[in-house]
Design a protein around this motif. Structure first.
Motif, short mmCIF file in Angstrom:
data_model
loop_
_atom_site.label_atom_id
_atom_site.label_comp_id
_atom_site.label_asym_id
_atom_site.label_seq_id
_atom_site.Cartn_x
_atom_site.Cartn_y
_atom_site.Cartn_z
N ILE A 165 -2.29 -20.78 19.57
CA ILE A 165 -0.90 -20.31 19.56
C ILE A 165 -0.94 -18.83 19.20
O ILE A 165 -1.28 -18.47 18.07
CB ILE A 165 -0.05 -21.08 18.55
N GLU A 223 6.91 -22.99 16.77
CA GLU A 223 5.71 -23.58 17.36
C GLU A 223 5.19 -24.74 16.51
O GLU A 223 4.76 -25.77 17.05
CB GLU A 223 4.62 -22.51 17.51
N LYS A 226 6.01 -27.52 25.34
CA LYS A 226 6.25 -26.12 24.98
C LYS A 226 7.09 -25.44 26.06
O LYS A 226 7.00 -25.76 27.24
CB LYS A 226 4.93 -25.38 24.80
#
Length: 254
Positions: free
Chosen positions: A52, A137, A231
């Protein structure tokens, strides 16, 4: 959710504690940066890994003022007016194309050619934060952990530089769904954890090294694939295939 006295488990300790708990046969550079850190921060032998990339932040109001020759004092700039921006959109601003393989090299190129130099770093721009994964996230990862494993008891580990006492690591124990509650424990701890892992077992882990502008997720193919499906396109979450293998020092072997 509460603080516990337990030490970080040996299976993750060399990869999550402050300072290098493992060593590498190669040197880090802009070309291998992401894969080098993946080997340094992630326990081996998981089916898949994610990286990430932490976002850039831009204050467009201040940027527009700068373009007009107006430069507000830093104390007059409102931090709440900064907007997150992903790598692709940031690179596009400077005529560059984003690809994971060249991301760090291009980021440094942009900094050298456009942001460093005679003048100080622009006040309207924040580069990706080191050691600090965003809650957006983390919650996507957490929701997929719950789908697969249930709302498992988990440990939220903070290195000493993220604790008020600054001389001891701290571990919060709670459910994976309680990410939003971490803020309630400030100032004992600060920001988001350096590592998150199951209290029992080692099926997965999330690691953000204190000096690292990215976060790694280690787990099963099912977990990683589901996170990638969930995502949104504005988030820099990518599968990363290991290229290197770190060596644990003898005193850290398990």
């Amino acid at each position: 959710m509460k603080f516990i006295q337990n030490k970080i488990p040996e299976w993750i300790k060399p990869y999550a504690e402050l300072g290098p708990g493992v060593s590498m046969d190669i040197k880090i550079n802009d070309q291998n940066f992401i894969w080098y850190l993946q080997a340094m921060c992630c326990p081996p032998n998981y089916e898949k890994y994610l990286v990430i990339l932490h976002p850039f932040w831009i204050n467009k109001k201040v940027e527009q003022l700068n373009e007009k020759g107006v430069f507000p004092k830093e104390s007059d700039i409102n931090d709440n007016e900064f907007e997150r921006i992903n790598y692709s959109d940031f690179f596009n601003r400077y005529g560059e194309k984003f690809e994971l393989e060249t991301a760090i090299e291009i980021k440094e190129k942009i900094a050298k050619e456009h942001l460093r130099g005679k003048n100080k770093w622009p006040d309207y721009l924040w580069y990706p934060g080191e050691g600090e994964s965003e809650l957006t996230e983390l919650k996507i990862v957490g929701s997929n952990l719950i789908k697969i494993y249930g709302n498992v008891e988990s440990d939220f580990y903070y290195v000493l530089l993220k604790t008020r006492e600054t001389d001891d690591n701290k571990v919060l124990r709670g459910k994976i769904s309680e990410l939003d509650m971490l803020v309630k424990f400030e100032p004992e701890i600060r920001d988001n954890p350096s590592a998150i892992y199951p209290t029992s077992g080692n099926e997965w882990c999330i690691i953000t090294d204190y000096d690292c502008p990215m976060t790694f997720v280690c787990g099963s193919s099912e977990l990683i694939d589901n996170i990638l499906k969930d995502k949104t396109s504005d988030l820099d979450i990518y599968e990363i295939k290991p290229k290197y293998k770190a060596k644990k020092p003898a005193h850290n072997t398990i």
